[in-house]
Design an enzyme around this catalytic site. Structure first.
Site, short mmCIF file in Angstrom:
data_model
loop_
_atom_site.label_atom_id
_atom_site.label_comp_id
_atom_site.label_asym_id
_atom_site.label_seq_id
_atom_site.Cartn_x
_atom_site.Cartn_y
_atom_site.Cartn_z
N CYS A 2 8.94 3.00 -8.91
CA CYS A 2 8.35 4.18 -9.53
C CYS A 2 6.89 4.23 -9.12
O CYS A 2 6.37 3.30 -8.52
CB CYS A 2 8.44 4.05 -11.05
SG CYS A 2 10.11 3.83 -11.64
N ARG A 27 7.88 7.17 -4.03
CA ARG A 27 8.35 5.97 -4.73
C ARG A 27 9.46 6.30 -5.72
O ARG A 27 10.10 5.41 -6.28
CB ARG A 27 7.21 5.28 -5.47
CG ARG A 27 6.08 4.83 -4.58
CD ARG A 27 4.96 4.22 -5.39
NE ARG A 27 5.38 2.97 -5.98
CZ ARG A 27 5.29 1.80 -5.36
NH1 ARG A 27 4.80 1.76 -4.14
NH2 ARG A 27 5.68 0.69 -5.93
N TRP A 76 12.09 6.52 -10.58
CA TRP A 76 13.37 6.34 -9.89
C TRP A 76 14.21 5.55 -10.87
O TRP A 76 13.89 4.40 -11.19
CB TRP A 76 13.19 5.59 -8.57
CG TRP A 76 14.46 5.46 -7.80
CD1 TRP A 76 15.07 6.41 -7.03
CD2 TRP A 76 15.31 4.31 -7.75
NE1 TRP A 76 16.23 5.92 -6.48
CE2 TRP A 76 16.41 4.64 -6.92
CE3 TRP A 76 15.26 3.04 -8.31
CZ2 TRP A 76 17.44 3.75 -6.63
CZ3 TRP A 76 16.29 2.14 -8.03
CH2 TRP A 76 17.36 2.51 -7.21
N ASN A 102 6.57 0.13 -13.63
CA ASN A 102 7.33 0.02 -12.37
C ASN A 102 7.89 -1.39 -12.33
O ASN A 102 7.15 -2.36 -12.44
CB ASN A 102 6.43 0.28 -11.16
CG ASN A 102 7.20 0.07 -9.86
OD1 ASN A 102 8.41 0.30 -9.81
ND2 ASN A 102 6.52 -0.41 -8.83
N GLY A 103 9.22 -1.48 -12.20
CA GLY A 103 9.87 -2.80 -12.16
C GLY A 103 11.08 -2.81 -13.07
O GLY A 103 11.62 -1.75 -13.42
N GLU A 485 22.11 2.10 12.33
CA GLU A 485 20.90 2.82 11.91
C GLU A 485 21.15 4.33 11.91
O GLU A 485 20.79 5.04 10.97
CB GLU A 485 19.73 2.46 12.82
CG GLU A 485 18.47 3.27 12.63
CD GLU A 485 17.96 3.29 11.19
OE1 GLU A 485 18.35 2.42 10.38
OE2 GLU A 485 17.20 4.20 10.85
N LYS A 489 21.00 6.92 8.68
CA LYS A 489 20.25 8.18 8.70
C LYS A 489 21.13 9.34 8.23
O LYS A 489 20.74 10.12 7.37
CB LYS A 489 19.73 8.45 10.12
CG LYS A 489 18.60 7.53 10.54
CD LYS A 489 17.28 7.96 10.01
CE LYS A 489 16.49 7.09 9.12
NZ LYS A 489 16.75 5.76 8.82
N GLU A 492 21.87 9.02 4.53
CA GLU A 492 20.79 9.15 3.53
C GLU A 492 20.14 10.53 3.54
O GLU A 492 19.58 10.93 2.52
CB GLU A 492 19.75 8.05 3.69
CG GLU A 492 18.92 8.08 4.93
CD GLU A 492 17.86 6.99 4.91
OE1 GLU A 492 17.35 6.62 3.84
OE2 GLU A 492 17.53 6.50 6.00
N HIS A 508 41.40 -2.76 16.09
CA HIS A 508 41.91 -3.72 15.10
C HIS A 508 42.02 -3.09 13.72
O HIS A 508 41.83 -3.77 12.71
CB HIS A 508 40.99 -4.96 15.07
CG HIS A 508 40.90 -5.66 16.38
ND1 HIS A 508 41.97 -6.35 16.92
CD2 HIS A 508 39.92 -5.71 17.30
CE1 HIS A 508 41.62 -6.82 18.10
NE2 HIS A 508 40.37 -6.47 18.36
N LYS A 608 11.19 5.75 -1.27
CA LYS A 608 10.69 5.20 -0.01
C LYS A 608 10.52 3.69 -0.07
O LYS A 608 10.77 3.00 0.90
CB LYS A 608 9.34 5.84 0.33
CG LYS A 608 8.73 5.36 1.64
CD LYS A 608 9.56 5.78 2.82
CE LYS A 608 8.95 5.37 4.14
NZ LYS A 608 9.87 5.62 5.28
C1 AGP Z 1 15.77 3.77 5.66
O1 AGP Z 1 15.65 5.08 6.18
C2 AGP Z 1 15.38 3.67 4.22
N1 AGP Z 1 14.10 4.23 3.99
C3 AGP Z 1 15.55 2.25 3.69
O2 AGP Z 1 16.76 1.71 4.18
C4 AGP Z 1 14.42 1.28 4.08
O3 AGP Z 1 14.48 0.99 5.46
C5 AGP Z 1 14.60 -0.01 3.28
O4 AGP Z 1 14.50 0.31 1.91
C6 AGP Z 1 13.57 -1.08 3.65
O5 AGP Z 1 12.30 -0.60 3.40
P1 AGP Z 1 11.03 -1.41 3.99
O6 AGP Z 1 11.14 -1.34 5.49
O7 AGP Z 1 9.83 -0.70 3.45
O8 AGP Z 1 11.15 -2.82 3.50
#
Ligand code: AGP
Length: 613
Positions: A2, A27, A76, A102-103, A485, A489, A492, A508, A608
């Site tokens: 958060c 965040r 969040w 936050n936490g 990756e 993308k 997400e 398989h 993020k």
């Molecule tokens: C990827 O697009 C996401 N934003 C997420 O998977 C991110 O890579 C992951 O949370 C790790 O974040 P960081 O690189 O800040 O540790």
């Protein structure tokens, strides 16, 4: 994860809190709230709203707040649904304490049960609210807010960054930092307590990252900090230059698109940066020459996109540096008994430098006596401070939740690191290293051109691509983590289900999934043997009527012929195939999400920086 923003000033600071929240909305944006004192009654007043900050601003039109001290929060959701009641700030029974968090308070259930048995009335389902009621109790039985905070933290388990406004304590904010990040800023007539220094306003002249396990009191141009044992703690202040100007989309519709197009320059800047490290590059990153020469393996720990970058490094480390390479997801690695490897370079990979799973892994490795290299983008982050050595990513501010340029920079740095390790081990000479750096620059120069080449096609066919509810992505060797990756993308930001497979695995079992409603996207390889194998995997798909979209290279005519459609890339250094594909892959996913009307920079349910385990 958060976002916390608390501001103290001479005049109305509610707008400062709001703009601070905007800069750290990445965040978390499930809901947001703000609290201050009513200028007449001195009672605590607040506004909360579900949704992103637009909703909070609309609510503030209905109920304007003005005050010289205010506390804001973007949420969040971890405990309790996305409701107004669960939105921060949270209060004690009599609304004399307002706090944001936050936490995760891991023992909140026990705390709540005990407090309710003593007559406390809870209004939310959050873990956070328990802290307000514990503090309420401690304020009754201690001589000062400082003592009450010290007594409160003794009751809490978990990770908590807290900012607190007391109705009866003028001009003051209280704070606590335990594992989750928190920063204090001071100006001549102002002060701030924030999750991320990005949200400090222009009145702030100096800032300090709060050390772990501290509590404190902040007023305009004044801050007192104590360790959890009550001993004073000296802050290390840095001069502060306002960062607000960094966050702008320029002429792009979304931050993600801007950051996709920044990749060319970012690669150029990173190659320039590593070239400045010179022959003593290892000491710049906290290692010794002998350690590098004896190196037998390298072990990367990360999450999400950063984990995929660590997996991309496998080929580089094995075939260039001739060392074993491991990559683990931090959330798994944290809880598996690991026999430390000898002559192994452990590293954490993180854009934010605050991802809880990765940060806890870093701490665990250091506690077991390991040196840990941090490959981090945010130089003021916890991981950047706590790593034994650091290789700065220098990717610049990445705002979009979906990582793009940070992934690319991580891959570039790991490729370079493989060559530098090989050089120290006498496997390659300085010319080979220079050639590798130039190969990276060649890829950089090609990125935007690939988008230009296919943009019209992708824009026109985006609706078609978006019409499928599921995909399979295929790769082999380093194009497999790249496929993973790409899959992350599409999941997400377009919310489309994708499964990434090693192409050789398809027969398989997963081949049973293939039909005309599930396109198969294959990311080819420049290794001729791997390419041949990929080609036969693709033919297996075609033989069953599957749709194949190929990310292929010039000259791979059989693949291009058998695919339903292809994006064709120039040939580059054998291991850098994914690097030349990266911008177009990201643009392709971006346009699919856009055609579906998705929230590109702030996808649903995500944030993020995941600063909770
Ligand atoms: C990827 O697009 C996401 N934003 C997420 O998977 C991110 O890579 C992951 O949370 C790790 O974040 P960081 O690189 O800040 O540790």
């Amino acid at each position: 994860m958060c976002g916390i923003v608390g501001c103290i000033g001479k005049k109305d600071v509610v707008c400062n809190v709001l703009s601070g929240l905007e800069t750290i909305e990445y965040r978390g944006y499930d809901s947001a709230g703000i609290v201050c004192r009513d200028e007449n009654t001195q009672a605590l007043v607040w506004v909360k709203a579900c949704g992103d900050l637009v909703a909070l601003k609309e609510a503030l039109v209905e109920k304007p707040l003005h005050a010289p001290i205010a506390l804001g929060h973007t949420r969040w959701a971890t405990h309790g649904g996305v409701t107004v009641e669960n939105t921060h700030p949270h209060f004690d029974c009599h609304h004399t304490i307002a706090l944001v968090h936050n936490g995760i308070i891991e023992n909140y259930r026990a705390l709540r049960a005990d407090l309710e048995s003593r007559g406390h009335v809870f209004r939310s389902q959050t873990d956070t609210e328990a802290v307000a009621h514990v503090l309420e109790e401690k304020l009754k039985t201690t001589a000062s807010p400082k003592e009450a905070l010290l007594a409160t933290v003794k009751e809490l388990e978990g990770s908590f960054a807290l900012a607190i406004l007391l109705r009866d304590l003028d001009d003051t904010l209280l704070f606590v930092r335990n594992r989750s990040p928190l920063c204090v800023g001071l100006g001549e007539d102002s002060a701030s307590v924030v999750s991320d220094m990005l949200s400090l306003d222009q009145s702030i002249q100096q800032y300090a990252i709060l050390p772990d396990q501290t509590i404190g009191i902040v007023r305009a141009n004044f801050c007192e900090v104590y360790n959890f044992d009550g001993s004073p703690c000296e802050l290390v202040y840095q001069p502060f230059t306002w960062l607000g100007q960094l966050k702008n989309k320029k002429n792009y519709e979304h931050y993600m698109l801007k950051e996709i197009h920044e990749q060319k320059q970012v690669i150029i800047d990173v190659v320039k940066y590593v070239r400045t490290l010179g022959n003593n590059w290892y000491s710049a990153i906290g290692l010794q020459k002998e350690e590098i020469q004896k190196l037998e393996s390298i072990f990367g720990v990360a999450c999400g996109t950063s984990y995929h970058a660590a997996c991309m490094a496998h080929q580089y480390m094995r075939s260039i540096a001739h060392i074993h390479s491991y990559a683990e997801r931090a959330s798994e690695f944290l809880y598996q008994p690991e026999m430390p490897l000898k002559n192994c370079l452990y590293y954490v990979l993180s854009q934010s430098g605050e991802t809880a799973d990765t940060l806890e892994t870093l701490r665990m490795l250091k506690k077991s006596g390991q040196k840990v290299l941090g490959i981090i983008n945010v130089p003021t982050s916890s991981m950047a401070r706590e790593s034994t050595g650091i290789l700065h990513m220098n990717a610049g501010l990445e705002v979009a939740v979906a990582s793009t340029k940070s992934f690319t920079v991580q891959v570039v740095l790991l490729y370079w690191l493989a060559y530098k390790i090989a050089q120290e081990k006498g496997l390659v000479d300085s010319f080979a290293v220079e050639q590798a750096e130039n190969d990276l620059l060649v890829c950089a120069q090609l990125l935007d051109g690939m988008i230009d080449k296919y943009q019209a096609t992708i824009d026109e066919r985006a609706t078609y691509y978006a019409s499928f509810s599921k995909y399979i992505f295929l790769g082999r060797q380093e194009s497999f983590p790249f496929a993973q990756e790409a899959a992350l993308k599409l999941k997400e930001i377009a919310y489309i289900f994708v499964e990434a497979y090693q192409a050789g695995e398809l027969k398989h079992g997963p081949l049973a999934l293939v039909d005309k409603n599930m396109p198969v996207v294959v990311f080819s390889s420049l290794d001729p043997i791997i390419y041949r194998k990929l080609l036969s995997n693709v033919q297996e798909v075609k033989a069953r009527g599957g749709i194949v979209i190929a990310f292929a290279f010039e000259g791979q005519n059989e693949l291009i012929a058998v695919a339903s459609e292809s994006f064709v890339f120039p040939v580059v250094a054998v291991h850098l195939g994914p690097l030349v594909m990266v911008s177009l892959m990201q643009y392709w996913v971006y346009r699919i999400a856009l055609s579906l009307g998705r929230s590109i920079d702030k996808p649903r349910n995500l944030a993020k920086s995941v600063t909770v385990e």
